[in-house]
Every structure is written in C-alpha cells, then in structure tokens.
Design a protein around this motif. Structure first.
Motif, PDB file in Angstrom:
ATOM      1  N   SER A  36      -7.370 -44.764  11.555  1.00  0.00           N
ATOM      2  CA  SER A  36      -6.851 -44.770  12.891  1.00  0.00           C
ATOM      3  C   SER A  36      -6.668 -46.438  13.145  1.00  0.00           C
ATOM      4  CB  SER A  36      -7.660 -44.118  13.919  1.00  0.00           C
ATOM      5  OG  SER A  36      -6.962 -44.058  15.089  1.00  0.00           O
ATOM      6  N   GLY A  37      -5.725 -46.865  13.569  1.00  0.00           N
ATOM      7  CA  GLY A  37      -5.478 -48.407  13.910  1.00  0.00           C
ATOM      8  C   GLY A  37      -4.013 -48.845  13.877  1.00  0.00           C
ATOM      9  N   CYS A  38      -3.785 -50.115  14.040  1.00  0.00           N
ATOM     10  CA  CYS A  38      -2.245 -50.532  14.026  1.00  0.00           C
ATOM     11  C   CYS A  38      -2.448 -51.760  13.170  1.00  0.00           C
ATOM     12  CB  CYS A  38      -1.890 -50.856  15.581  1.00  0.00           C
ATOM     13  SG  CYS A  38      -2.800 -52.250  16.153  1.00  0.00           S
ATOM     14  N   THR A  47       5.116 -53.242  15.394  1.00  0.00           N
ATOM     15  CA  THR A  47       3.760 -52.809  15.622  1.00  0.00           C
ATOM     16  C   THR A  47       3.815 -51.392  15.029  1.00  0.00           C
ATOM     17  OG1 THR A  47       3.286 -54.428  17.188  1.00  0.00           O
ATOM     18  CG2 THR A  47       1.685 -52.607  16.891  1.00  0.00           C
ATOM     19  N   TRP A  60       1.439 -47.860  14.583  1.00  0.00           N
ATOM     20  CA  TRP A  60      -0.039 -47.061  14.789  1.00  0.00           C
ATOM     21  C   TRP A  60       0.046 -46.065  13.943  1.00  0.00           C
ATOM     22  CZ3 TRP A  60       3.573 -48.955  18.608  1.00  0.00           C
ATOM     23  CH2 TRP A  60       2.893 -49.867  19.363  1.00  0.00           C
ATOM     24  N   GLU A  96      -2.257 -42.969  12.208  1.00  0.00           N
ATOM     25  CA  GLU A  96      -3.163 -41.710  12.496  1.00  0.00           C
ATOM     26  C   GLU A  96      -3.072 -40.752  11.556  1.00  0.00           C
ATOM     27  OE1 GLU A  96      -3.224 -40.222  16.537  1.00  0.00           O
ATOM     28  OE2 GLU A  96      -1.252 -40.285  16.359  1.00  0.00           O
ATOM     29  N   VAL A 135       3.183 -41.888  12.116  1.00  0.00           N
ATOM     30  CA  VAL A 135       2.867 -43.451  12.455  1.00  0.00           C
ATOM     31  C   VAL A 135       4.006 -43.708  13.436  1.00  0.00           C
ATOM     32  CG1 VAL A 135       3.925 -45.810  11.548  1.00  0.00           C
ATOM     33  CG2 VAL A 135       2.712 -44.036   9.921  1.00  0.00           C
ATOM     34  N   ARG A 136       3.509 -44.267  14.523  1.00  0.00           N
ATOM     35  CA  ARG A 136       4.476 -44.562  15.868  1.00  0.00           C
ATOM     36  C   ARG A 136       4.737 -46.100  15.629  1.00  0.00           C
ATOM     37  NH1 ARG A 136       1.443 -43.750  20.518  1.00  0.00           N
ATOM     38  NH2 ARG A 136      -0.400 -43.940  19.119  1.00  0.00           N
ATOM     39  N   TYR A 137       5.876 -46.483  15.698  1.00  0.00           N
ATOM     40  CA  TYR A 137       6.287 -47.998  15.506  1.00  0.00           C
ATOM     41  C   TYR A 137       7.265 -48.548  16.303  1.00  0.00           C
ATOM     42  CZ  TYR A 137      10.101 -46.560  12.436  1.00  0.00           C
ATOM     43  OH  TYR A 137      11.149 -45.868  12.186  1.00  0.00           O
TER      44      TYR A 137
END
Length: 143
Positions: free
Chosen positions: A57-59, A70, A72, A74, A95-97
């Motif tokens: 979990s992180g970016c 960027t 993210w 999870e 992934v959210r970017y």
C-alpha cells in the motif's frame, strides 16, 4: 504510435532530477524537472511492480512524455483467473494515478500478479486510451 513518430531519451538522478529529450514528428523538446525525491521511468516502475510485497500500500512517482505521474497502489484480493488456458491464483491490485497535466484528474487501472517470488504480470486493464488491456497468453514455469 498512431501515425506519430517519437524518439525520447531520459536520464534520472538519485536526487530527483530528470532530463528528457524528445523528438516528436521531427520537433525537438527538452524537459528538465526536479522533484523532492526519486522518480522512476516506466520500465523501472514495471520492475518495481514485479517486486511488490504481498500486502503493498503506497505511492510512487514515475515520469513519461513530459509528465510526472503519481500512482497509488493497493491490493484488492487474491483471485483465480484464466492464464494461458488454465485457472491460476493471482493477486489483484488497484492503481489510481494522475499527473499535473492530465485533463482528467485521476485514472484507474487494475493488474494481476502471480503470488510468490516470481511475480509474473498476468494481466493489466486500464480505461485510458493508450493501452486498455494486456494479457499473458503463454506461460512456461520453471527456470
């Protein structure tokens, strides 16, 4: 790509400096960017994904085409998916970017990795027009 011709070289320093020189359809452009920490190119980001721990979990920040993204990451679940004609266990990640230059602020994608040490990328799906889907069609285990 889509009737455009690109040539790009990028250099990355450990202290967050990026220099990218791009030639697109004969026009040259140089990007010089500085960030507060390390930035990855796409290939390094791909290799980082293969080394993700079981519960990440992180970016991360990666750079391409004059933009800093960027992302993210999870883990969503362990599932079974079809890989080269067989059901195999896979870890599914969301992934959210986004980038500071994107029209749409946040994009999403999902990818599936094999569990264990090999961490083979089985599948990736994104709504973005650039590469909507990747799927592994052949699989050979062993070394």
């Amino acid at each position: 790509f889509r009737s455009k011709r690109y040539r790009e070289s990028q250099s990355f320093s450990r202290d967050g400096k990026v220099v990218a020189e791009r030639r697109k359809d004969g026009k040259e452009k140089t990007y010089r960017r500085s960030f507060d920490g390390p930035v990855l190119d796409f290939l390094s980001a791909f290799n980082m994904v293969r080394r993700l721990p079981a519960e990440p979990s992180g970016c991360v920040v990666f750079y391409n085409d004059g933009r800093a993204y960027t992302a993210w990451i999870e883990k969503e679940a362990r599932v079974r998916i079809d890989v080269a004609g067989k059901k195999r266990p896979a870890d599914r990640f969301r992934v959210r970017y986004g980038s500071e230059k994107s029209k749409k602020k946040i994009e999403q994608m999902k990818f599936w990795l094999s569990p264990g040490e090999e961490r083979i990328l089985y599948r990736a799906e994104a709504a973005a027009g650039l590469a909507p889907k990747f799927e592994l069609t052949g699989y050979a285990s062993g070394r």
